[in-house]
Scaffold this active site. Structure first.
Site, PDB file in Angstrom:
ATOM      1  N   GLN A   1       0.818  -1.222   0.000  1.00 20.52           N
ATOM      2  CA  GLN A   1       0.000   0.000   0.000  1.00 20.52           C
ATOM      3  C   GLN A   1       0.852   1.274   0.000  1.00 20.52           C
ATOM      4  OE1 GLN A   1      -2.084   0.990   3.567  1.00 20.52           O
ATOM      5  NE2 GLN A   1      -3.624   2.247   2.522  1.00 20.52           N
TER       6      GLN A   1
ATOM      7  N   TYR B   1       1.799  -7.634  16.174  1.00 18.75           N
ATOM      8  CA  TYR B   1       2.288  -6.552  15.315  1.00 18.75           C
ATOM      9  C   TYR B   1       2.791  -5.381  16.172  1.00 18.75           C
ATOM     10  CZ  TYR B   1       1.754  -2.668  11.914  1.00 18.75           C
ATOM     11  OH  TYR B   1       1.924  -1.570  11.108  1.00 18.75           O
TER      12      TYR B   1
HETATM   13  C1  AKB Z   1      -2.913  -1.821  10.823  1.00 15.19           C
HETATM   14  O1  AKB Z   1      -4.119  -1.554  10.897  1.00 15.19           O
HETATM   15  O2  AKB Z   1      -2.409  -2.870  11.239  1.00 15.19           O
HETATM   16  C2  AKB Z   1      -1.991  -0.779  10.222  1.00 15.19           C
HETATM   17  C3  AKB Z   1      -1.389   0.108  11.268  1.00 15.19           C
HETATM   18  C4  AKB Z   1      -2.223   1.042  12.044  1.00 15.19           C
HETATM   19  O3  AKB Z   1      -0.197   0.064  11.457  1.00 15.19           O
HETATM   20  N1  AKB Z   1      -2.707   0.011   9.271  1.00 15.19           N
END
Ligand code: AKB
Length: 311
Positions: free
Chosen positions: A13, A143
Site C-alpha cells: 500500500q 504486530y
Molecule cells: C494496521 O491496521 O495494522 C496498520 C497500522 C495502524 O499500522 N494500518
C-alpha cells in the site's frame, strides 16, 4: 552524492505511492523497487525492479551491491489483523527483516534506513487522547509488540553503532492506488470502494471506535520528509508520533454521505474492534512538527473528496 534508493515491500500500500514520488525526485533509474511479487505495470516499466524476499539476507546484500544502494526504505511487514492469526510468522517477518537491514547498515553496506512504526506500538493503558510522544507503551498485539521492539532496536543501533535510522509511527493510512492488506484500519479504504460500487458498507468496527488516520499523500510527504531532514534535526531515533485527523466509522460515513446521500453503513463487529480499542484515538505529533517541520495538508473532508474522485 547521487543517492541510490532501494524500497523493500514496494508492491504494498505505501510502496506503490512512495516509489512514484521517489522516482519523480531522484530519477527513475535511481530508485529500485523490490518485493516478493511483481509490482503494478507502471512501476515495472518506469524503473528497476528486483524480486527480493527481505528475510533472505544474501539476496538483500546482492541487490544492495548490484545497484550501489545508499538508502533503504524498509516497508515489509505483516499487519495487525493478519499477525494475530499467525503470531510466529508475523514476529519473524517483522523482526528478522529489520535485523538484516540494521546489521547491513552497521556494516556500512548502505548509509541510511527508513523503517516504519505504527500507532499499534501503543497499548490499552496508553493515554487515548492527545497521546504524547513519550508515554506508556504496552501493545497487546503481535504486530504492536514487533513495532515497539523494532523502535527500541533502531534506537539501540543508532546510539551504540552511530547508524542513521529514522522512523515514524503511522496512523491508519488511506489510499486508492493499492489496497491495504491485513490491517485493523483497512475498513477506512474498503468503505470508499463499496460506497462507490454498491452505495453501502458493512463495517467490522463499532460505529464509535475512533482511530487516528492519514491520507497517503501526507504519509509519503512525511516519510520522505524525515529521510531528507538534516540528521541533527531527527532527535528521536525510536519513532516519531505523526497525526493528521481522527474519525469513527460513523463520522466517516457522514463525510461520505455529503457526496453520496444514499450511502448506508451497517455494523457487524469482529475481533478487529478489540485491537482498535487498544490503540490511541488521537495522537499528539508536536515533536515531529517542531523537530523536522512535519505538517499535514489533508483534512478529513479533503481526503474524502479526493478518494471519491479517484477510487
Ligand atoms: C494496521 O491496521 O495494522 C496498520 C497500522 C495502524 O499500522 N494500518
Amino acid at each position: 552524492m547521487q543517492e541510490k534508493i532501494l524500497v523493500l515491500g514496494s508492491s504494498g500500500q505505501i510502496g506503490t505511492d512512495l516509489i512514484e514520488t521517489l522516482r519523480q525526485s531522484y530519477g527513475n533509474e535511481n530508485v529500485v523497487a523490490s518485493d516478493i511479487k511483481e509490482p503494478a505495470k507502471h512501476i515495472l516499466e518506469s524503473g528497476p525492479f528486483e524480486i527480493v524476499n527481505a528475510m533472505d539476507r544474501d539476496r538483500l546484500e546482492e541487490v544492495v551491491a548490484k545497484h550501489g544502494i545508499t538508502q533503504i526504505y524498509h516497508l515489509v511487514a505483516m499487519l495487525s489483523a493478519t499477525a494475530e492469526k499467525m503470531p510466529m510468522k508475523g514476529w519473524d517477518l517483522n523482526m528478522v527483516s529489520l535485523f538484516h537491514t540494521l546489521e547491513m547498515l552497521r556494516e556500512k553496506q548502505f548509509n541510511k534506513l527508513y523503517w516504519p512504526s505504527s500507532i499499534a506500538a501503543f497499548g490499552p493503558t496508553t493515554p487515548k487522547v492527545d497521546t504524547p510522544q513519550h508515554t506508556v507503551m504496552d501493545p497487546g498485539t503481535v504486530y504492536g509488540i514487533s513495532k515497539l521492539s523494532g523502535e527500541l532496536w533502531c534506537d539501540y543501533y543508532c546510539k551504540k553503532y552511530g547508524v542513521d535510522v529514522r522512523s515514524i509511527r503511522y496512523p491508519g493510512l488511506i489510499s486508492y492506488k493499492t489496497e491495504p492488506g491485513g490491517g485493523t484500519t483497512d475498513y477506512a479504504v474498503d468503505i470508499f470502494h463499496k460506497a462507490k460500487k454498491e452505495g453501502k458498507y458493512e463495517c467490522y468496527l463499532a460505529e464509535d471506535t475512533a482511530l487516528p488516520m492519514m491520507y497517503m499523500p501526507d504519509a509519503i510527504k512525511a516519510t520522505i520528509g524525515i529521510m531528507e531532514a538534516p540528521a541533527e534535526d531527527v532527535k528521536i531515533r525510536t519513532s516519531y508520533n505523526l497525526a493528521a485527523f481522527s474519525f469513527t466509522p460513523k463520522q466517516l460515513a457522514e463525510a461520505i454521505k455529503k457526496h453520496i446521500p444514499d450511502f448506508e453503513i451497517t455494523y457487524n463487529v469482529d475481533s478487529r474492534n478489540d485491537i482498535a480499542l487498544g490503540w490511541p484515538q488521537e495522537i499528539d505529533d508536536q515533536v515531529a512538527r517542531q523537530d523536522w517541520g512535519w505538517k499535514n495538508d489533508f483534512s478529513l473532508d479533503a481526503m474524502v473528496e479526493d478518494m471519491l474522485k479517484n477510487v
